[in-house]
Motif scaffolding. Structure first.
Motif, PDB file in Angstrom:
ATOM      1  N   VAL A  98     -18.440  22.770  18.838  1.00 31.19           N
ATOM      2  CA  VAL A  98     -17.038  23.404  18.066  1.00 31.19           C
ATOM      3  C   VAL A  98     -16.143  23.138  18.835  1.00 31.19           C
ATOM      4  O   VAL A  98     -15.863  23.598  20.110  1.00 31.19           O
ATOM      5  CB  VAL A  98     -17.162  24.898  17.458  1.00 31.19           C
ATOM      6  N   VAL A 138     -17.492  19.563  15.214  1.00 26.41           N
ATOM      7  CA  VAL A 138     -16.698  20.592  14.341  1.00 26.41           C
ATOM      8  C   VAL A 138     -15.230  20.717  14.951  1.00 26.41           C
ATOM      9  O   VAL A 138     -15.211  21.235  15.982  1.00 26.41           O
ATOM     10  CB  VAL A 138     -17.205  21.365  13.855  1.00 26.41           C
ATOM     11  N   ASP A 139     -14.114  20.204  13.989  1.00 22.50           N
ATOM     12  CA  ASP A 139     -12.826  20.561  14.727  1.00 22.50           C
ATOM     13  C   ASP A 139     -11.922  20.843  13.630  1.00 22.50           C
ATOM     14  O   ASP A 139     -11.917  20.319  12.471  1.00 22.50           O
ATOM     15  CB  ASP A 139     -12.224  19.069  15.544  1.00 22.50           C
ATOM     16  N   LEU A 175     -13.561  26.779  10.928  1.00 23.04           N
ATOM     17  CA  LEU A 175     -14.673  27.532  11.222  1.00 23.04           C
ATOM     18  C   LEU A 175     -14.310  28.881  10.603  1.00 23.04           C
ATOM     19  O   LEU A 175     -13.336  29.400  11.336  1.00 23.04           O
ATOM     20  CB  LEU A 175     -15.292  27.482  12.486  1.00 23.04           C
ATOM     21  N   LEU A 199     -23.278  27.723  10.728  1.00 17.87           N
ATOM     22  CA  LEU A 199     -21.590  27.325  10.977  1.00 17.87           C
ATOM     23  C   LEU A 199     -21.205  27.548   9.453  1.00 17.87           C
ATOM     24  O   LEU A 199     -21.350  26.691   8.521  1.00 17.87           O
ATOM     25  CB  LEU A 199     -21.094  26.414  11.754  1.00 17.87           C
ATOM     26  N   CYS A 213     -17.914  26.692   7.098  1.00 19.87           N
ATOM     27  CA  CYS A 213     -16.605  25.667   7.541  1.00 19.87           C
ATOM     28  C   CYS A 213     -16.096  25.788   6.065  1.00 19.87           C
ATOM     29  O   CYS A 213     -16.480  25.623   5.166  1.00 19.87           O
ATOM     30  CB  CYS A 213     -16.916  24.461   8.137  1.00 19.87           C
ATOM     31  N   LEU A 258     -25.689  25.270  20.121  1.00 18.86           N
ATOM     32  CA  LEU A 258     -24.293  25.195  19.767  1.00 18.86           C
ATOM     33  C   LEU A 258     -23.641  24.988  21.225  1.00 18.86           C
ATOM     34  O   LEU A 258     -24.021  25.635  22.309  1.00 18.86           O
ATOM     35  CB  LEU A 258     -23.778  26.426  19.410  1.00 18.86           C
ATOM     36  N   ILE A 313     -19.777  25.764  22.399  1.00 19.41           N
ATOM     37  CA  ILE A 313     -18.432  26.385  22.098  1.00 19.41           C
ATOM     38  C   ILE A 313     -17.354  25.695  23.005  1.00 19.41           C
ATOM     39  O   ILE A 313     -17.399  26.036  24.335  1.00 19.41           O
ATOM     40  CB  ILE A 313     -18.622  27.637  22.131  1.00 19.41           C
ATOM     41  N   THR A 373     -13.866  25.886  22.085  1.00 14.02           N
ATOM     42  CA  THR A 373     -12.753  26.087  21.177  1.00 14.02           C
ATOM     43  C   THR A 373     -11.411  26.055  21.764  1.00 14.02           C
ATOM     44  O   THR A 373     -10.369  26.397  21.374  1.00 14.02           O
ATOM     45  CB  THR A 373     -12.941  27.369  20.595  1.00 14.02           C
ATOM     46  N   LEU A 389     -15.226  32.706  18.286  1.00 14.17           N
ATOM     47  CA  LEU A 389     -16.640  32.299  17.784  1.00 14.17           C
ATOM     48  C   LEU A 389     -17.479  33.020  18.634  1.00 14.17           C
ATOM     49  O   LEU A 389     -18.705  33.126  18.210  1.00 14.17           O
ATOM     50  CB  LEU A 389     -16.523  30.769  17.907  1.00 14.17           C
TER      51      LEU A 389
END
Lengths: 82, 454
Positions: free
Chosen positions: B9, B32-33, B77, B86, B88, B102, B104, B106, B255
């Motif tokens: 993420v 994921v962004d 997210l 997750l 989204c 995962l 993280i 972020t 998150l």
């Protein structure tokens, strides 16, 4: 005005550069404030610029609560400020 | 629904490092962004030809793609559930990601400070100005004041000038002292430092000063300065149409909070951050790794290298290859520690707010409202939220958290670590109700789609 596209801001047609953020478009039109705060009814505008603070909310194509800093301009977009 | 081995993420330096390392070891990786393009704030894309930093980012993104890393961009997210799932939102529609592990990554955002007039239009963060310049070719103003603390102010000052914006003043709370000489220990960073200094050469810089107030009618027009510490008046800067204020960065921990990771507070690391193993990025929750600014603000190079380490460890934990420690991580962190010594976190910033100053922008909660709650017995972020609604708005405490802690420290002598923080809840961001309903039907029994409020 080649290289620009037309959008509607509060019902008025304006020409802006394609692909930029709604916030940049509003700033380019000389707008710095486009929302009122909930209790004090004070003018607010762009603050964090990256989707975190929710200060720059506008209504886009009828959908309220959109962040002007994240949303990108597209032709015919209808932007309503608060 | 997308199934993968490792979901990363955040697509900044830490996330890209993690994705590349994990994919090299054979794991399937999805990044994921929230933004339209990978790169984060530091490697923001698209890269203009003259921008070596963005080109470096473009090369890393290209490397990730050629290795077969998948990207889900423009994906905000709003939820995370055990397992890991997750939630989204992409273009208004729900999208679920399932992963065995995962990472993280972020990142962080500008650390806000509340002072009279900070809610006036035209007052923004340096990060906002940078995005406007880089992505939109738009200037935040014609004549601006940059203020706060930290090397990022120098970066943004250089970018503003390159765009033809007049920087009327650069106001820095710190007074760089002899610690500057320790830069000599990092010759590999000389080109970077030289470029930074060239960008700001000749700028009117005020050290040991802060913005005491932004003034104007419905927008910032004038900036009042004060000496720091002490707040003795130090003149005004007139005819200003933008004021950019940032006192460093705050890790983006919502998150990691949702997932139940252990956090700690350290002002030198930007306040609350995820506790992660320095070599593997492992958090207190099995299967959850973290890298970059979310583990404590340290800059892009430790983020990239820490990302490589965390991605490698996450892949190894799933049986893909063996964990590899990247070279140079310790040295990169030592450089970050030096930056921290030159620009120590400014303490006591709560003294800038007056009684009428707003602390919580979402709900218009003032310092006077806070003091009334404190007089009634509130002494934690959670209690203040119940009393005043501070932190209950859509920012979920991401913006007001630091000003609230500053005010409680200054007015009531409370330690920020003891005050705690606004705990993130699902939904992390506003989400269409249809998206929630759709996911709720797929969750196992006993797993609520939304956090209980309270």
């Amino acid at each position: 005005m080649s290289g620009t596209i037309e959008i509607l801001v509060d019902g008025a047609p304006v020409r802006v550069r394609p692909g930029i953020s709604v916030a940049a478009a509003l700033l380019g039109l000389g707008r710095t404030a486009w929302r009122r705060s909930p209790r004090q009814d004070a003018a607010r505008g762009l603050f964090c610029g990256m989707g975190v603070c929710f200060e720059c909310l506008v209504t886009i194509d009828g959908v309220p609560g959109q962040r002007a800093c994240l949303a990108r301009i597209h032709p015919g977009m209808r932007v309503e400020t608060g | 629904m997308t199934q993968t081995d490792i979901a990363v993420v955040g697509a900044g330096p830490a996330g890209l490092g993690a994705a590349i390392a994990a994919r090299r070891q054979g794991a399937r990786v999805l990044v994921v962004d929230a933004f339209a393009a990978p790169g984060g704030q530091y490697w923001m894309q698209p890269a203009s030809p003259g921008n070596a930093q963005a080109r470096e980012g473009a090369a890393r993104i290209g490397e990730a793609r050629s290795l077969g890393v998948d990207f889900l961009t423009g994906a905000e997210l709003w939820a995370a559930w055990p397992g890991f799932r997750l939630g989204c939102v992409v273009d208004g529609a729900g999208r679920e990601v399932r992963a065995k592990s995962l990472v993280i990554a972020t990142g962080a955002h500008d650390r806000p400070v509340a002072f009279p007039g900070w809610t006036l239009p035209g007052v923004m963060t340096p990060g906002a100005a940078q995005r406007l310049l880089k992505l939109d070719g738009t200037s935040p103003g014609r004549r601006v004041v940059l203020a706060g603390s930290g090397p990022f102010l120098l970066v943004v000052a250089g970018q503003l000038r390159a765009a033809g914006v007049e920087v009327a003043a650069l106001v820095e709370a710190a007074r760089p002292g002899r610690s500057l000489l320790r830069a000599l220990a990092f010759p590999e960073r000389f080109p970077e430092m030289a470029a930074l200094l060239r960008g700001v050469a000749g700028l009117p810089v005020r050290f040991g000063a802060v913005v005491a107030a932004a003034q104007g009618q419905d927008r910032v027009e004038r900036v009042a300065l004060a000496r720091w510490p002490g707040l003795a008046p130090a003149g005004t800067v007139e005819d200003v149409d933008a004021l950019l204020v940032g006192y460093g960065f705050r890790p983006q921990v919502d998150l990691s909070t949702l997932l139940g990771c252990r956090h700690a507070h350290d002002a030198a690391k930007g306040g609350w951050h995820v506790v992660a193993d320095p070599l593997t990025g492992a958090t207190s929750v099995a299967g959850v790794f973290a890298a970059g600014e979310v583990t404590g603000v340290a800059g892009a190079r430790p983020a990239w290298l820490g990302g490589l380490a965390a991605g490698s460890a996450a892949a190894a934990s799933l049986g893909f290859g063996a964990a590899v420690a990247p070279a140079g991580l310790t040295r990169a962190r030592r450089f970050a520690a030096w930056l921290g010594a030159v620009w120590p976190p400014a303490r006591g910033l709560g003294a800038l707010a007056g009684d009428a100053t707003i602390l919580c922008r979402c709900e218009d909660v003032t310092r006077a409202d806070l003091l009334a709650a404190v007089a009634d017995g509130a002494s934690t972020a959670a209690a203040v939220k119940m009393w005043t609604r501070c932190g209950m708005g859509p920012c979920q405490g991401r913006i007001c958290g630091a000003p609230l802690a500053d005010a409680l420290e200054q007015a009531a002598g409370l330690d920020p670590a003891a005050v705690g923080r606004n705990e993130a809840r699902i939904p992390l961001r506003p989400v269409p109700v249809e998206v929630v309903a759709e996911v709720a039907g797929r969750l196992p029994d006993g797993v609520p789609a939304l956090s209980s409020q309270g």
